[in-house]
Structure formats: C-alpha cells, structure tokens
Scaffold this active site. Structure first.
Site, PDB file in Angstrom:
ATOM      1  N   CYS A 144       5.655   0.327   7.727  1.00  0.00           N
ATOM      2  CA  CYS A 144       5.293   1.458   6.874  1.00  0.00           C
ATOM      3  C   CYS A 144       6.526   1.824   6.058  1.00  0.00           C
ATOM      4  O   CYS A 144       7.623   1.896   6.613  1.00  0.00           O
ATOM      5  CB  CYS A 144       4.844   2.641   7.732  1.00  0.00           C
ATOM      6  SG  CYS A 144       4.443   4.104   6.761  1.00  0.00           S
ATOM      7  N   LEU A 145       6.331   2.040   4.758  1.00  0.00           N
ATOM      8  CA  LEU A 145       7.474   2.367   3.890  1.00  0.00           C
ATOM      9  C   LEU A 145       8.121   3.683   4.306  1.00  0.00           C
ATOM     10  O   LEU A 145       9.279   3.930   3.976  1.00  0.00           O
ATOM     11  CB  LEU A 145       7.024   2.435   2.430  1.00  0.00           C
ATOM     12  CG  LEU A 145       6.547   1.107   1.830  1.00  0.00           C
ATOM     13  CD1 LEU A 145       5.950   1.325   0.442  1.00  0.00           C
ATOM     14  CD2 LEU A 145       7.695   0.098   1.769  1.00  0.00           C
ATOM     15  N   HIS A 184      -4.668   1.849   7.352  1.00  0.00           N
ATOM     16  CA  HIS A 184      -3.301   2.379   7.460  1.00  0.00           C
ATOM     17  C   HIS A 184      -3.086   3.474   6.404  1.00  0.00           C
ATOM     18  O   HIS A 184      -2.609   4.570   6.728  1.00  0.00           O
ATOM     19  CB  HIS A 184      -2.301   1.228   7.267  1.00  0.00           C
ATOM     20  CG  HIS A 184      -0.871   1.654   7.277  1.00  0.00           C
ATOM     21  ND1 HIS A 184       0.002   1.290   8.269  1.00  0.00           N
ATOM     22  CD2 HIS A 184      -0.148   2.426   6.416  1.00  0.00           C
ATOM     23  CE1 HIS A 184       1.197   1.827   8.016  1.00  0.00           C
ATOM     24  NE2 HIS A 184       1.135   2.510   6.894  1.00  0.00           N
ATOM     25  N   GLU A 185      -3.465   3.182   5.150  1.00  0.00           N
ATOM     26  CA  GLU A 185      -3.244   4.162   4.077  1.00  0.00           C
ATOM     27  C   GLU A 185      -4.155   5.368   4.242  1.00  0.00           C
ATOM     28  O   GLU A 185      -3.749   6.500   3.995  1.00  0.00           O
ATOM     29  CB  GLU A 185      -3.455   3.508   2.702  1.00  0.00           C
ATOM     30  CG  GLU A 185      -2.566   2.308   2.410  1.00  0.00           C
ATOM     31  CD  GLU A 185      -1.090   2.548   2.679  1.00  0.00           C
ATOM     32  OE1 GLU A 185      -0.630   3.703   2.564  1.00  0.00           O
ATOM     33  OE2 GLU A 185      -0.372   1.587   3.016  1.00  0.00           O
ATOM     34  N   HIS A 241      -2.732   7.919   6.512  1.00  0.00           N
ATOM     35  CA  HIS A 241      -1.722   8.793   5.904  1.00  0.00           C
ATOM     36  C   HIS A 241      -2.360  10.062   5.330  1.00  0.00           C
ATOM     37  O   HIS A 241      -1.757  11.133   5.357  1.00  0.00           O
ATOM     38  CB  HIS A 241      -0.986   8.062   4.777  1.00  0.00           C
ATOM     39  CG  HIS A 241       0.144   7.191   5.245  1.00  0.00           C
ATOM     40  ND1 HIS A 241       1.228   7.677   5.937  1.00  0.00           N
ATOM     41  CD2 HIS A 241       0.368   5.863   5.095  1.00  0.00           C
ATOM     42  CE1 HIS A 241       2.074   6.683   6.195  1.00  0.00           C
ATOM     43  NE2 HIS A 241       1.571   5.566   5.706  1.00  0.00           N
ATOM     44  N   GLN A 280       3.097  10.145   0.947  1.00  0.00           N
ATOM     45  CA  GLN A 280       4.386   9.460   1.120  1.00  0.00           C
ATOM     46  C   GLN A 280       5.361   9.760  -0.013  1.00  0.00           C
ATOM     47  O   GLN A 280       6.555   9.500   0.109  1.00  0.00           O
ATOM     48  CB  GLN A 280       4.184   7.937   1.242  1.00  0.00           C
ATOM     49  CG  GLN A 280       3.456   7.540   2.522  1.00  0.00           C
ATOM     50  CD  GLN A 280       3.308   6.041   2.614  1.00  0.00           C
ATOM     51  OE1 GLN A 280       2.369   5.478   2.084  1.00  0.00           O
ATOM     52  NE2 GLN A 280       4.253   5.380   3.269  1.00  0.00           N
ATOM     53  N   GLY A 334       0.852  -1.192   0.000  1.00  0.00           N
ATOM     54  CA  GLY A 334       0.000   0.000   0.000  1.00  0.00           C
ATOM     55  C   GLY A 334       0.879   1.230   0.000  1.00  0.00           C
ATOM     56  O   GLY A 334       2.015   1.187   0.496  1.00  0.00           O
TER      57      GLY A 334
END
Ligand code: NI
Length: 164
Positions: free
Chosen positions: A94-95, A136-137, A140, A51, A46
């Site tokens: 998380c990236l 989660h996304e 963001h 990000q 995701g």
C-alpha cells in the site's frame, strides 16, 4: 493535474469513512486527474482519495500499465454488490504503508457498480488482480487498510515491521 503528497499510516485520515460524492462536479474531475497523476508517479496501480487527504468516495486504478499501455479507471461512489465466496490469499502493499507487504485474503471476483466521470452509473465484473486491487482501494474509502484485515497476531508483527 498535480502530483499530491501521499499520506502515511497512521495518519487519522486513513482511518476515516469517506463521504459520498453524489454529483460529479469539475472539482471531482480534477481530483480524479490528480489521483491518477499521483498514482502513476508513485508508481502504483491504485490510489484512493483519502490517501491524499480528500475524504470522498473516489478511487482510481490501472492494474496493467506497468506491463502495457495505460488504461486509467476512475470509480466514484463505488459499491461492491457481489463478492465470490471463492477467496485467495496474496501479498499486498500500500502506498500509505511504504515498505510493508502483508498477506491478505480477498474474494477472487467482485461485481462493482460506480459513477463514472461522465456522471453515469457503470457496472462491471472484476476478477484476479483487478478484483483484489478494487477491494483494497474500496477498503480505503471505509477507513480500512491492510493491517485491519490481519489477525491480531499478524497485525502486531506487521506493525512492528512497519515501524522498524
Ligand atoms: Ni492502499
């Protein structure tokens, strides 16, 4: 499409509430393509527009591609309009917080409404990992990362681990 650099916490853009997209322009379609290419290259399941430094309400996900065929999904101006009271705690990475995994409580199921690349409204019920990934996304887009979902004590521990 292009692979874009992924911002790392504590970049301020990761703590910013993103703006509604409204109309799906060619630029939004291009952004979605870049997000997907960047997510697959990371490799991740995701990725949200902030990000990569774009403060618009867009995220992409493909939760199954590491174990099967690719099924990319693009969510524009998403709205989580129902969450199950039933929750589960599980590990999340998380990236934008590379190397850090934290235990986060999430609703087991959500109902989501969003605008698709076709400009139309879509609705779906997500469960299991799809529901967790979408929450989660979605976070963001509101400037929320996993650290914000932890108790003060757990967050302090996680931040110390992340900085080490
Ligand atoms: Ni993330």
């Amino acid at each position: 499409m292009a692979v874009l650099p992924i911002l790392r916490w504590p970049d301020a853009r990761l703590s910013t509430r993103c703006a509604e997209v409204g109309v799906v322009t060619p630029a939004v379609v291009a952004l979605a393509g870049d997000l997907l290419e960047t997510m697959y290259a990371a490799p991740g399941r995701g990725l949200a527009a902030p990000q990569v430094g774009v403060l618009q309400r867009v995220f992409v996900m493909d939760t199954g591609w590491k174990d099967g065929p690719r099924a990319p999904r693009v969510f524009i101006d998403p709205d989580i309009f129902w969450m199950s009271e039933d929750r589960a705690v599980g590990p999340e990475g998380c990236l934008s917080l590379p190397g850090l995994t934290t235990e986060i409580s999430r609703a087991r199921a959500v109902h989501l409404r969003w605008t698709g690349l076709d400009g139309a409204l879509h609705e779906d019920r997500l469960v299991g990992f799809d529901a967790i990934c979408a929450q989660h996304e979605f976070d963001h887009l509101d400037g929320i990362v996993t650290l914000h979902r932890l108790s003060a004590e757990a967050r302090a521990r996680a931040e110390a681990e992340y900085r080490a």
